[in-house]
Design a protein around this motif. Sequence first.
Motif, PDB file in Angstrom:
ATOM      1  N   ILE A 184     -77.456  -3.226  -1.718  1.00 51.57           N
ATOM      2  CA  ILE A 184     -77.504  -2.140  -0.733  1.00 51.57           C
ATOM      3  C   ILE A 184     -77.076  -2.654   0.632  1.00 51.57           C
ATOM      4  CG2 ILE A 184     -79.021  -0.464   0.427  1.00 51.57           C
ATOM      5  CD1 ILE A 184     -80.655  -0.381  -2.212  1.00 51.57           C
ATOM      6  N   LYS A 187     -73.411  -2.945   1.035  1.00 51.56           N
ATOM      7  CA  LYS A 187     -72.773  -1.638   1.182  1.00 51.56           C
ATOM      8  C   LYS A 187     -72.953  -1.101   2.606  1.00 51.56           C
ATOM      9  CE  LYS A 187     -72.864  -0.099  -3.644  1.00 51.56           C
ATOM     10  NZ  LYS A 187     -72.930  -1.415  -4.279  1.00 51.56           N
ATOM     11  N   VAL A 188     -74.144  -1.280   3.157  1.00 50.83           N
ATOM     12  CA  VAL A 188     -74.380  -0.831   4.533  1.00 50.83           C
ATOM     13  C   VAL A 188     -73.448  -1.586   5.486  1.00 50.83           C
ATOM     14  CG1 VAL A 188     -76.071  -0.631   6.409  1.00 50.83           C
ATOM     15  CG2 VAL A 188     -76.805  -0.268   4.055  1.00 50.83           C
ATOM     16  N   GLN A 363     -77.450   3.283  -4.975  1.00 50.16           N
ATOM     17  CA  GLN A 363     -77.383   2.263  -3.914  1.00 50.16           C
ATOM     18  C   GLN A 363     -76.447   2.736  -2.809  1.00 50.16           C
ATOM     19  OE1 GLN A 363     -76.008  -1.231  -5.966  1.00 50.16           O
ATOM     20  NE2 GLN A 363     -78.027  -1.758  -6.763  1.00 50.16           N
ATOM     21  N   ASN A 364     -75.343   3.330  -3.224  1.00 52.83           N
ATOM     22  CA  ASN A 364     -74.366   3.814  -2.265  1.00 52.83           C
ATOM     23  C   ASN A 364     -74.935   4.967  -1.427  1.00 52.83           C
ATOM     24  OD1 ASN A 364     -71.697   3.288  -1.357  1.00 52.83           O
ATOM     25  ND2 ASN A 364     -71.119   5.294  -2.155  1.00 52.83           N
ATOM     26  N   ALA A 367     -77.288   3.471   1.053  1.00 56.40           N
ATOM     27  CA  ALA A 367     -76.518   2.776   2.084  1.00 56.40           C
ATOM     28  C   ALA A 367     -75.897   3.783   3.053  1.00 56.40           C
ATOM     29  CB  ALA A 367     -75.441   1.911   1.444  1.00 56.40           C
ATOM     30  N   HIS A 371     -76.576   4.035   7.035  1.00 52.56           N
ATOM     31  CA  HIS A 371     -75.418   3.981   7.923  1.00 52.56           C
ATOM     32  C   HIS A 371     -75.361   5.214   8.826  1.00 52.56           C
ATOM     33  CE1 HIS A 371     -71.027   4.930   8.575  1.00 52.56           C
ATOM     34  NE2 HIS A 371     -71.165   3.806   9.227  1.00 52.56           N
TER      35      HIS A 371
END
Length: 440
Positions: A184, A187-188, A363-364, A367, A371
């Motif tokens: 995660i 991705k962030v 997870q995306n 993230a 964000h």
Amino acid sequence: MIKIENLLKAILVMLTLCTSFVVHSATKLDGVRIWAAPESTRVVFDLTHAPKYTHFNLTSPYRLVVDLKGTTTSLNLSKLANNSKLVKRVRISKPPSKGTLRLVIDLVKPVKANLFSLPPTAPYGNRLVVDLDDSGSSVAVSQPSKPTQKLRDVVVAIDAGHGGDDPGSIGPSGIYEKKVVLEIAKKVAAKINATPGMRAVMTRTSDYFVNLNKRSEIARNSKADLLVSIHADAFTSPQPRGASVWVLSMRRANSEIGRWLEHKEKHSELLGGAGEIIQNTDNEQYLAMTLLDMSMDRSMAISHSIADDVLANLGKVTKLHKYKPESASFAVLKSPDIPSILVETGFISNHKEERLLSQRQHQNNIANAIHKGVVKYFESNPLVNSLMASKGSRKHNVRKGESLSVIAHRYQVSVTSIKKANNLKSNNIRIGQKLVIPRA
Ligand SMILES: [Zn+2]
């Protein structure tokens, strides 16, 4: 006769007791693990009992000698996995006295060594930890500072909790918190780096342990405007689920630091960390210094706002455990000068969330929510001298056939101001490039 017989019996019992005592108290070294981070290396010795140890350094060649009292081993250390830039190898050497196991860590160069033992915590047993720190060349993290007149990026430090020897919480089907949160976090960081005017710095980039002081040090050296620590929650029963966002409460810090040290199993900043903090005699001073810092008030206000924004976005993609930011005194949040939040992305102890947290799509989504929340805050509260402050919220994606002058004309701003806002040295732009368009 009877008396002698009793005496013999007593001696026999004592002998048996002694032998069994010896057998049970002999410590076995049954594993050695080397965790390499970019600037440091952690060597972990897995032991059947709490270690009694001493250590000293030798030069030419550089080595660290560790003596483990009352310890034996049948390990073959010649095939040890080792990708450390500091450790040449770990070997067993001639014992200084009977019953002592002498281990030698052959070093590439002189490094600072910090040794401490850790109590058993799943999946590990008793451990002796040797942290080797290459502090002499610790410049890797800090970026060369830009001239002050130039507009700067908003820097966000992304902290993936745990790592290396410290797995964090473990889900019912065996998924480690350290792994999920790193996914995660990456991705962030990627999303932040793709945002004009923002830059991400990660406190760890793969599976190794970073101690708490180092985590905030990385953030501080990178002049981070915010630290986001990413974790997954766990509870003793499988029911609780949902995400929550935590901010530091200094008012509660004093009373909670005690409780926190007692509940080592919950978060281990807590495992590797607590051991270290207990060992660290400067800790009280560090805490006092933190408490006194007046910039704390400002940091906390910012932390609260960002926590609100992140929570609002998380609520759109996952169940929430708490609908308001929670206050705690997690040590990773204890940087007086840097606004910090800790995101519990969900309960890894809950079957359903364990599965979700290990899915790339989820997870995306998490993230994205983190964000969005972070960006929203810095867009509505632009930092002085930052690129984001100059741009308001205008972004331009360069399309085929567009030149700087075309774009400048379209937004009624000068070519020079676009170049300045984007730190462009020439008039060359490429298709797909994201440009910040300053307010005229
Ligand atoms: Zn955690």
